[in-house]
Design a protein around this motif. Structure first.
Motif: not given
Length: 402
Positions: A156-160
């Motif tokens: 969670t909170e990781k992104n692209v």
């Protein structure tokens, strides 16, 4: 009909001499001239008949008749050569709209249109800290064999992040998923990649999910994992995963956009803004209209490709051996088995033990044996579930109770 003026004339002379042996029909006589004139006129009628016959069938029509044929049926033949127009007409005749053929789906799908389109993305535009992020795969949304990124409950909170290069006015985003877990991805926009504004969210779903929002000008778009359903204590860690196989960003267009291609393939899952699962028994004009309506309604853009999944039906014939057959309520058993098959959806497993349950329910014994024949093949004893390879649909054939 291949006939010459001289052949017609000689035929007339022979017929005349058969009626009157003394008639004088030598070349230059008045009678000869009359017969020759009549033969020429008759030859003209033959030629007119030949031309008329040619105009009946498209393969022998001239271009003017081809155009008239197309015009009478409201077909657009602009900018087509005679050869191209003939091919177009033959396709129209051989694949009627009500024929229930794959071409129906392709034709109707290609008539869907929208005022939005997908922005052309390149791998250099993609960055982020999602596990297994592959920018080259991310920009191929219609290739679900290659994964763009994966994530689980610890991500969670990781992104692209997608860098559009300059500010563009966008109104939606689409993501392709293969997932075992319900998950939600927040969609954020920014002009500097520092300050982000949330525009909405995409819920992970098979196979393509879309979020739309009010049109906004932005250079950067961020997809961030916000939540994912936790594993239950009895579930294996392998289920703690969401896979994304592509991303699209949508912008408005000045004119209506239509799909570039449409495909109707057996056993193929479609991606983009439309996925329809349609059984062979429902191939009809109405289903073709539904494909087009689904494209237009679910948008927001006309997909680049529309793939319609038409499952193959597999007929399973059952030979059920029940001990103490006289105790079995056979009518009730057959009713349960018929209902079981009617409820099977494409991709469901066929579970032989369920047939045993119905036998016991209707008075049989637990020693029931199930033999299965696939598509008329040899009967074999089955104990394990039969996989339908994700898209095939099982239907009930012969049911023999012994």
């Amino acid at each position: 009909m291949s006939v010459t003026v001289d052949q017609i004339l000689q035929r007339m002379i022979v017929d005349a001499k058969n009626y009157n042996q003394t008639i004088k029909i030598s070349q230059g006589t008045e009678t000869y001239i009359r017969f020759a004139t009549a033969a020429s006129a008759i030859w003209g009628l033959y030629k007119q008949m030949d031309w008329t016959l040619d105009q009946i069938f498209p393969t022998t029509m001239n271009q003017e008749s081809l155009e008239q044929w197309a015009n009478d049926r409201g077909l657009d033949y602009s900018n087509l050569t005679a050869s191209e127009l003939l091919t177009f007409i033959l396709s129209y005749l051989r694949n009627p709209k009500s024929g229930g053929k794959p071409s129906d789906y392709e034709r109707w799908s290609l008539e869907a249109s929208s005022t939005g389109r997908a922005i052309g993305l390149e791998s250099s535009m993609i960055s982020g800290n999602m596990p297994d992020l592959n920018a080259a795969n991310a920009v191929k949304p219609h290739d679900r064999e290659n994964i763009a990124f994966t994530c689980g409950s610890s991500d969670t909170e990781k992104n692209v992040v997608i860098d559009l290069g300059d500010s563009k006015k966008i109104f939606g985003i689409g993501l392709g998923f293969i997932t075992n877990r319900p998950a939600a991805f927040g969609i954020y926009t920014s002009d500097d990649a520092q300050t982000w504004t949330k525009q909405g969210k995409v819920d992970a779903a098979y196979w393509w999910a879309i979020a739309t929002f009010d049109s906004v000008s932005t250079r950067y778009v961020k997809v961030e994992l916000e939540e994912i359903e936790a594993l239950e204590s009895w579930q294996t860690e392998s289920l703690n995963e969401v896979k994304c196989f592509g991303v699209e960003v949508y912008e408005s267009s000045e004119s209506n956009e239509v799909p570039a291609t449409a495909r109707c393939l057996d056993n193929h899952y479609g991606v983009g803004t439309v996925l329809m699962l349609i059984g062979p028994s429902t191939l009809s004009m109405r289903c073709c209209e539904a494909v087009r309506a689904k494209c237009e309604y679910e948008g927001p853009v006309a997909p680049r490709e529309i793939w319609v999944n038409v499952p193959v039906e597999i007929t399973l014939s059952l030979r059920v051996t029940v001990r103490k057959l006289q105790q079995l309520d056979e009518d009730g058993f057959r009713e349960d088995v018929n209902k079981y098959f009617a409820d099977l959806e494409p991709g469901d497993l066929f579970i032989p033990s369920q047939i045993v349950v119905y036998a016991i329910k209707n008075g049989g014994e637990n020693a029931t044996t199930i033999e299965v024949s696939k598509n008329g093949g040899e009967y074999q004893v089955e104990t394990d579930a039969i996989d339908s390879y994700s898209t095939e649909k099982f239907v009930l054939g012969d049911l023999v109770v012994q």
